[in-house]
Design a protein around this motif. Structure first.
Motif, PDB file in Angstrom:
ATOM      1  N   ILE A 132      -5.025   2.821   7.038  1.00  0.00           N
ATOM      2  CA  ILE A 132      -6.100   1.937   6.572  1.00  0.00           C
ATOM      3  C   ILE A 132      -5.765   0.506   6.964  1.00  0.00           C
ATOM      4  O   ILE A 132      -4.667   0.011   6.651  1.00  0.00           O
ATOM      5  CB  ILE A 132      -6.276   2.062   5.044  1.00  0.00           C
ATOM      6  CG1 ILE A 132      -6.758   3.478   4.703  1.00  0.00           C
ATOM      7  CG2 ILE A 132      -7.262   1.025   4.512  1.00  0.00           C
ATOM      8  CD1 ILE A 132      -6.707   3.818   3.228  1.00  0.00           C
ATOM      9  N   THR A 133      -6.687  -0.152   7.636  1.00  0.00           N
ATOM     10  CA  THR A 133      -6.425  -1.507   8.148  1.00  0.00           C
ATOM     11  C   THR A 133      -7.097  -2.602   7.314  1.00  0.00           C
ATOM     12  O   THR A 133      -6.976  -3.772   7.640  1.00  0.00           O
ATOM     13  CB  THR A 133      -6.900  -1.625   9.606  1.00  0.00           C
ATOM     14  OG1 THR A 133      -8.295  -1.278   9.674  1.00  0.00           O
ATOM     15  CG2 THR A 133      -6.104  -0.696  10.513  1.00  0.00           C
ATOM     16  N   LYS A 134      -7.803  -2.229   6.267  1.00  0.00           N
ATOM     17  CA  LYS A 134      -8.441  -3.234   5.408  1.00  0.00           C
ATOM     18  C   LYS A 134      -7.378  -4.089   4.719  1.00  0.00           C
ATOM     19  O   LYS A 134      -6.265  -3.621   4.453  1.00  0.00           O
ATOM     20  CB  LYS A 134      -9.299  -2.560   4.334  1.00  0.00           C
ATOM     21  CG  LYS A 134     -10.557  -1.894   4.837  1.00  0.00           C
ATOM     22  CD  LYS A 134     -11.319  -1.260   3.673  1.00  0.00           C
ATOM     23  CE  LYS A 134     -12.585  -0.579   4.125  1.00  0.00           C
ATOM     24  NZ  LYS A 134     -13.285   0.087   2.998  1.00  0.00           N
ATOM     25  N   ASP A 135      -7.733  -5.342   4.436  1.00  0.00           N
ATOM     26  CA  ASP A 135      -6.839  -6.236   3.707  1.00  0.00           C
ATOM     27  C   ASP A 135      -6.971  -5.931   2.214  1.00  0.00           C
ATOM     28  O   ASP A 135      -7.824  -6.483   1.522  1.00  0.00           O
ATOM     29  CB  ASP A 135      -7.214  -7.695   4.001  1.00  0.00           C
ATOM     30  CG  ASP A 135      -6.280  -8.686   3.307  1.00  0.00           C
ATOM     31  OD1 ASP A 135      -5.183  -8.269   2.891  1.00  0.00           O
ATOM     32  OD2 ASP A 135      -6.665  -9.856   3.160  1.00  0.00           O
ATOM     33  N   VAL A 136      -6.130  -5.010   1.734  1.00  0.00           N
ATOM     34  CA  VAL A 136      -6.247  -4.545   0.350  1.00  0.00           C
ATOM     35  C   VAL A 136      -4.906  -4.673  -0.379  1.00  0.00           C
ATOM     36  O   VAL A 136      -3.853  -4.794   0.239  1.00  0.00           O
ATOM     37  CB  VAL A 136      -6.725  -3.080   0.295  1.00  0.00           C
ATOM     38  CG1 VAL A 136      -8.161  -2.960   0.787  1.00  0.00           C
ATOM     39  CG2 VAL A 136      -5.812  -2.161   1.121  1.00  0.00           C
ATOM     40  N   SER A 137      -4.982  -4.631  -1.696  1.00  0.00           N
ATOM     41  CA  SER A 137      -3.785  -4.652  -2.541  1.00  0.00           C
ATOM     42  C   SER A 137      -3.943  -3.558  -3.580  1.00  0.00           C
ATOM     43  O   SER A 137      -4.999  -2.921  -3.676  1.00  0.00           O
ATOM     44  CB  SER A 137      -3.633  -6.017  -3.228  1.00  0.00           C
ATOM     45  OG  SER A 137      -4.669  -6.197  -4.179  1.00  0.00           O
ATOM     46  N   VAL A 138      -2.919  -3.352  -4.389  1.00  0.00           N
ATOM     47  CA  VAL A 138      -3.000  -2.301  -5.408  1.00  0.00           C
ATOM     48  C   VAL A 138      -4.151  -2.578  -6.375  1.00  0.00           C
ATOM     49  O   VAL A 138      -4.757  -1.645  -6.933  1.00  0.00           O
ATOM     50  CB  VAL A 138      -1.641  -2.161  -6.147  1.00  0.00           C
ATOM     51  CG1 VAL A 138      -1.330  -3.395  -6.983  1.00  0.00           C
ATOM     52  CG2 VAL A 138      -1.630  -0.913  -7.018  1.00  0.00           C
ATOM     53  N   HIS A 139      -4.523  -3.849  -6.555  1.00  0.00           N
ATOM     54  CA  HIS A 139      -5.649  -4.199  -7.439  1.00  0.00           C
ATOM     55  C   HIS A 139      -6.970  -3.653  -6.887  1.00  0.00           C
ATOM     56  O   HIS A 139      -7.941  -3.491  -7.634  1.00  0.00           O
ATOM     57  CB  HIS A 139      -5.728  -5.721  -7.605  1.00  0.00           C
ATOM     58  CG  HIS A 139      -6.529  -6.160  -8.794  1.00  0.00           C
ATOM     59  ND1 HIS A 139      -6.105  -5.968 -10.095  1.00  0.00           N
ATOM     60  CD2 HIS A 139      -7.738  -6.772  -8.887  1.00  0.00           C
ATOM     61  CE1 HIS A 139      -7.010  -6.452 -10.926  1.00  0.00           C
ATOM     62  NE2 HIS A 139      -8.016  -6.936 -10.215  1.00  0.00           N
ATOM     63  N   THR A 140      -6.993  -3.362  -5.580  1.00  0.00           N
ATOM     64  CA  THR A 140      -8.195  -2.809  -4.960  1.00  0.00           C
ATOM     65  C   THR A 140      -8.542  -1.448  -5.560  1.00  0.00           C
ATOM     66  O   THR A 140      -9.712  -1.056  -5.593  1.00  0.00           O
ATOM     67  CB  THR A 140      -7.993  -2.683  -3.435  1.00  0.00           C
ATOM     68  OG1 THR A 140      -7.610  -3.958  -2.907  1.00  0.00           O
ATOM     69  CG2 THR A 140      -9.274  -2.233  -2.738  1.00  0.00           C
ATOM     70  N   LEU A 141      -7.551  -0.723  -6.058  1.00  0.00           N
ATOM     71  CA  LEU A 141      -7.822   0.562  -6.703  1.00  0.00           C
ATOM     72  C   LEU A 141      -8.678   0.358  -7.946  1.00  0.00           C
ATOM     73  O   LEU A 141      -9.560   1.164  -8.245  1.00  0.00           O
ATOM     74  CB  LEU A 141      -6.507   1.263  -7.074  1.00  0.00           C
ATOM     75  CG  LEU A 141      -5.666   1.785  -5.905  1.00  0.00           C
ATOM     76  CD1 LEU A 141      -4.343   2.354  -6.420  1.00  0.00           C
ATOM     77  CD2 LEU A 141      -6.428   2.838  -5.102  1.00  0.00           C
ATOM     78  N   ARG A 142      -8.436  -0.717  -8.671  1.00  0.00           N
ATOM     79  CA  ARG A 142      -9.243  -1.038  -9.866  1.00  0.00           C
ATOM     80  C   ARG A 142     -10.674  -1.403  -9.453  1.00  0.00           C
ATOM     81  O   ARG A 142     -11.632  -0.953 -10.070  1.00  0.00           O
ATOM     82  CB  ARG A 142      -8.571  -2.185 -10.621  1.00  0.00           C
ATOM     83  CG  ARG A 142      -9.350  -2.712 -11.830  1.00  0.00           C
ATOM     84  CD  ARG A 142      -8.487  -3.735 -12.549  1.00  0.00           C
ATOM     85  NE  ARG A 142      -9.246  -4.649 -13.393  1.00  0.00           N
ATOM     86  CZ  ARG A 142      -9.545  -4.431 -14.663  1.00  0.00           C
ATOM     87  NH1 ARG A 142      -9.164  -3.302 -15.227  1.00  0.00           N
ATOM     88  NH2 ARG A 142     -10.218  -5.324 -15.363  1.00  0.00           N
ATOM     89  N   HIS A 143     -10.792  -2.222  -8.397  1.00  0.00           N
ATOM     90  CA  HIS A 143     -12.125  -2.573  -7.890  1.00  0.00           C
ATOM     91  C   HIS A 143     -12.877  -1.318  -7.439  1.00  0.00           C
ATOM     92  O   HIS A 143     -14.084  -1.183  -7.666  1.00  0.00           O
ATOM     93  CB  HIS A 143     -12.005  -3.541  -6.711  1.00  0.00           C
ATOM     94  CG  HIS A 143     -11.512  -4.910  -7.076  1.00  0.00           C
ATOM     95  ND1 HIS A 143     -11.924  -5.571  -8.212  1.00  0.00           N
ATOM     96  CD2 HIS A 143     -10.646  -5.750  -6.436  1.00  0.00           C
ATOM     97  CE1 HIS A 143     -11.330  -6.749  -8.265  1.00  0.00           C
ATOM     98  NE2 HIS A 143     -10.550  -6.877  -7.212  1.00  0.00           N
TER      99      HIS A 143
END
Length: 279
Positions: free
Chosen positions: A216-227
């Motif tokens: 996955i190349t999106k600029d994501v963080s673990v907080h993205t799971l909550r989103h």
């Protein structure tokens, strides 16, 4: 500044600020004092404006950084130094209104599939399954899991607020398998010292590694799971009022941001143009 620092820390303790907020506020005040090489007690409105301007325009710090610096200085002068803070003389920088990054269901599944360590998989799946902040998932206790009611208790979330959120049946089974392997006593996900919870940075690294393995190349963080949890619920037709309660948001306005990132096709929303020829 040591005496002033201790007084400000004492005041923040009384207000019940989180440890993270206290550290950040004290750092902002320290940088402010270093910039002018004087104690904040000897500085005033003009110096505050000059410092905030320097951070925003010359150092090109983000608006969110500048907003936090503003809040730290406001607390110092209003609460600790007992001075009047005139907002019209010291304007606050407008907040950036950025939409959160969101993963698709397929991308979330890929992340879980490449996370082979049972403990790491349980952490990431629990974060997504219940819409948790990373600080909340590492502070879960074994007794916070209510398997009968399929609920998960979040104690002392953001703003020191307790709440209940949903617990997936699939996640419950995974947690039971995890418990059989690791037998956690107090903390659901203990660190190397079983008497302490796992540190936030460890979870962040686990997520980063899994995202890379999943391609996955999106600029994501673990907080993205909550989103993603919130957005996927919205796409499934769950009312924003209930999503607000599950996330622990104080305002429905905060939750409504997910309307802007949801898949319109998934929510059966289409342009009125598509119906014109049918009328």
């Amino acid at each position: 500044m040591s005496k002033l620092r201790e007084q400000m820390k004492y005041d923040m303790d009384l207000k019940g600020f989180s440890e993270k907020t206290k550290i950040a506020y004290l750092k902002h005040v320290e940088l402010f004092a270093k910039y002018f090489k004087k104690s904040p007690e000897l500085l005033g409105e003009e110096e505050i404006k000059a410092y905030l301007h320097h951070q925003l325009i010359e150092r090109k710090m983000s608006r969110s950084y500048n907003t936090q610096a503003y809040s730290a200085l406001k607390f110092l002068y209003e609460t600790t130094l007992k001075r009047e803070w005139k907002s019209y003389k010291i304007p606050r920088c407008k907040r950036e209104k950025k939409l959160p990054k969101v993963l698709s269901r397929e991308e979330v599944k890929r992340i879980f599939n490449v996370t082979t360590n049972p403990k790491h998989r349980a952490i990431l799946m629990t974060t997504y399954s219940s819409g948790l902040r990373v600080s909340e998932v590492v502070n879960l206790k074994v007794n916070d899991i209510d398997g009968k009611r399929l609920q998960l208790f979040v104690q002392g979330g953001k703003g020191q607020k307790d709440r209940y959120t949903v617990l997936s049946r699939k996640n419950l089974e995974l947690l039971r398998d995890y418990w059989k392997l690791y037998h956690p006593k107090t903390w659901l996900f203990p660190g190397q010292d079983i008497n302490e919870p796992l540190c936030v940075r460890t979870v962040q690294k686990v997520f980063e590694n899994s995202v890379r393995k999943a391609g996955i190349t999106k600029d994501v963080s673990v907080h993205t799971l909550r989103h993603s949890f919130a957005t996927h619920l919205l796409e499934s037709g769950v009312d924003t009022f209930y999503i607000q309660k599950l996330l622990g948001h104080s305002s429905l306005k905060t939750t409504s941001i997910y309307i802007h990132v949801g898949n319109l096709d998934g929510m059966n929303i289409k342009s009125p143009l598509d119906d014109i020829d049918n009328e």
